[in-house]
Scaffold this active site. Structure first.
Site, PDB file in Angstrom:
ATOM      1  N   ASN A   1      42.349  28.535 -32.433  1.00  0.00           N
ATOM      2  CA  ASN A   1      42.255  29.698 -31.180  1.00  0.00           C
ATOM      3  C   ASN A   1      43.592  30.393 -31.106  1.00  0.00           C
ATOM      4  OD1 ASN A   1      39.284  29.261 -30.025  1.00  0.00           O
ATOM      5  ND2 ASN A   1      40.286  27.366 -30.413  1.00  0.00           N
ATOM      6  N   GLU A   2      43.552  31.480 -31.547  1.00  0.00           N
ATOM      7  CA  GLU A   2      44.883  32.052 -31.522  1.00  0.00           C
ATOM      8  C   GLU A   2      45.282  32.700 -30.079  1.00  0.00           C
ATOM      9  OE1 GLU A   2      47.125  31.777 -33.651  1.00  0.00           O
ATOM     10  OE2 GLU A   2      46.514  31.818 -35.664  1.00  0.00           O
TER      11      GLU A   2
END
Ligand code: GLP
Length: 638
Positions: A162-163
């Protein structure tokens, strides 16, 4: 702790954070929680559901779980696992797929049922990815939800993949990887160009649904992002900060990874501290920084207005404190890193005698030496010390195929000109192995050997610029590196023996080493552990009592000013030499994360760091130098 302190701390730290002296302690704590869960669920006749992570971080935890399985009968027969993520486009048999990683690091060593292990499908066709992600979510629900979720953290603040930009409600989905994340994975894939651009990851929301979450973090490279996640506002810029929304989340980290938290970095801001000389120095350098004043101009008001009133009360006045710390800092500066012969050394960081000194520089990989202490090596050699520069690993994993190919072509052409049939034959065979490697293939021993030789050549020409002749160099090619790959290295007794042999041969008065505070599975940290073991094995050797160990840093960051015991100034010319030395490592221009991970313009990072240290000295009211390389004395008993 008094009540007020707890509230001050918890106002800053919005996630429960436990700091351990080392990764081992943290892993034992989390392994205990997992063990208790498995035993409890088994007693209830229900499965225990674990959410698992990949990367270097959880490897020690997995090793501990395997140990408990083997030695303490911990059974995983009743465990269901869900991994956070998988690279998109990789099959489970790819050496860098997370499925393969989990098989190697945990699944194959415990009694987990294969059908109970889940990793997102990296090969789901584009038009089926959405459905595949949804069925992953429903499989988690059907299993009863995740009981314990293990997390690492990426330097972008990501959890899973989850950037930045990922919201707290995000679910399992296909994502695009951040360029920093891809650079960090470059070593695993033997080149950034091989790192997939996409991945499938559980969402932040999926993670937040777990009943309990443990985030692990080791090494100073994670310190900044951990402090932002724990002390900052929850924000999509640092997805791990959304863990603040979870009531049962604990960060279990080592001291290096916690060093940016206020309680370690500026403890006087969160409660009373014991004013040791080191703490005073740290606080005063900080005070000078935030007031933008040189040390000698700090006033009583500066102390009282910035949480240091008790220090002032204890010591009487700013005047004395200022002078003390100014002198301490000034005495770290020396142009003679090997000690100045015949000089009064009572205020110098190194001893005058013996002179010349036998100095041993340990470089975990070629480039570490010149990058971190090129100027100091030059001075040591130039001032008549007996310098040995030891490259501990060959560094062959970090050589791109393109460079290997260029060398092979050169060897073939030269061999043909010289009519050396054997040489040509061998080179052609290696060329063929290279052709046959295919995308992401592993290097054969011949290719690794050739790549190691390429790095030796670069190291020699770099060392020559530092005025070290090739006979001053040692190439140890430590076996753990030759037999392994990144994140999977496992040093053995033979590595320690090679180090012991080197130490007993050189009998150093000084050792320059690095690796303390790095990610424990990184090459510098493993090399430092090997050194520590070797020093233990040398206990009683006559040279050891006279040997001082100087720690260098300089890849991720330099030492902080208050930590320095020796500051070696570089003139503009010396800095230019050093940069030229770094440029000799041509294969590392775009490859080495140790160089490239820091900034786009990372080739110049060493000079930026050294210049920044010099600027800070200047700002503290000390002499203005072009650049400074800094060292901290290491006392093995500490
Ligand atoms: C990858 C993984 C993350 C992991 C991160 C940090 O991006 N998808 O789950 O936390 O890397 O990796 P490491 O533990 O090797 O520092």
């Amino acid at each position: 702790m008094k009540k007020t302190e707890i509230s001050e701390l918890s106002q800053r730290e919005k996630i429960q954070t436990q700091i351990y002296a080392s990764a081992e302690g943290a892993c034992t704590f989390v392994a205990d929680a997992i063990t208790a869960l498995i035993r409890q669920r088994t007693a209830e006749g229900k499965p225990a559901v674990l959410g698992l992570a990949t990367g270097s971080t959880p490897v020690r935890l997995y090793r501990e779980l395997i140990r408990r399985h083997r030695e303490e009968g911990l059974s995983f027969a009743n465990v269901i696992t869900f991994n956070l993520d998988e690279y998109y486009g990789l099959s489970g048999s790819h050496p860098e797929s997370y499925r393969r990683f989990m098989q190697d690091q945990l699944f194959d060593h415990v009694d987990l049922k294969p059908e109970n292990t889940h990793v997102p499908d990296g090969l789901a066709p584009r038009d089926k990815v959405f459905a595949s992600c949804q069925s992953y979510e429903s499989a988690i629900r059907q299993a009863g939800g995740i009981d314990i979720q293990i997390l690492g953290i990426g330097r972008t603040g990501h959890i899973g993949f989850n950037e930045p930009g990922s919201g707290p409600d995000s679910r399992t989905r296909l994502v695009t990887l951040d360029s920093l994340t891809r650079r960090d994975a470059a070593r695993d894939f033997l080149g950034e160009e091989n790192v997939p651009r996409h991945a499938i990851t559980m969402g932040v929301g999926t993670i937040l649904d777990a009943r309990q979450v443990f985030l692990l973090g080791w090494g100073e490279a994670k310190a900044g992002v951990i402090a932002q996640a724990v002390e900052g506002e929850p924000s999509a810029a640092i997805p791990a900060s959304f863990l603040q929304l979870h009531r049962e989340c604990v960060f279990c980290i080592d001291e290096a990874a916690g060093c940016h938290l206020t309680r370690l970095r500026h403890p006087w801001l969160v409660g009373p501290v014991e004013w040791t000389p080191a703490m005073i120095r740290k606080a005063m350098v900080w005070l000078a920084g935030i007031t933008q004043k040189p040390l000698l101009k700090l006033t009583d008001e500066d102390y009282t207005e910035n949480g240091m009133a008790d220090l002032l009360t204890e010591k009487g006045s700013a005047y004395k404190l200022n002078i003390d710390i100014f002198n301490t800092t000034q005495h770290t500066i020396t142009g003679w890193p090997g000690g100045k012969p015949k000089a009064d050394d009572s205020h110098r960081p190194e001893r005058a005698n013996p002179f010349p000194k036998r100095a041993l520089v340990l470089s975990p990989e070629p480039t570490d030496d010149v990058f971190c202490l090129g100027g100091t090596i030059h001075r040591l050699a130039n001032q008549g010390n007996d310098v040995t520069l030891a490259y501990l690993t060959s560094g062959n994993l970090a050589v791109p195929d393109t460079d290997a190919r260029r060398s092979i072509e050169l060897i073939i052409e030269l061999g043909e000109t010289m009519r050396n049939a054997d040489e040509v034959k061998h080179a052609r065979a290696v060329e063929k192995q290279l052709d046959g490697k295919g995308a992401f293939g592993e290097d054969t021993p011949d290719i690794r050997h050739l790549k190691g030789l390429i790095r030796r050549g670069e190291a020699r020409s770099s060392a020559r610029l530092l005025e070290l002749e090739p006979d001053r160099l040692r190439f140890l090619d430590l076996p753990f590196y030759e037999k392994g790959r990144y994140r999977r290295f496992q040093p053995q007794a033979e590595d320690v023996s090679a180090m012991v042999e080197l130490l007993n041969e050189v009998r150093p008065h000084q050792i320059f080493a690095t690796g303390l505070g790095h990610d424990p599975l990184s090459v510098p940290a493993l090399c430092f552990e090997i050194l520590r073991e070797a020093l233990k094995a040398c206990a009683g050797a006559d040279w050891l009592g006279e040997c001082w160990i100087w720690l260098y840093r300089g890849h991720g960051a330099e030492w902080e000013i208050h930590e320095l015991d020796m500051a070696v100034p570089l003139s503009p010319d010396e800095l230019t030499f050093k940069i030229q030395g770094i440029y000799q490592h041509q294969t590392q221009r775009s490859q080495s994360p140790s160089i490239s991970r820091q900034s786009e313009n990372s080739w110049n990072l060493a000079s930026e760091l050294n210049r920044a240290t010099a600027k800070t000295y200047d700002a503290l009211g000390l002499p203005e130098y072009e650049a400074i390389e800094g060292f901290k004395r290491y006392l093995p008993q500490s």
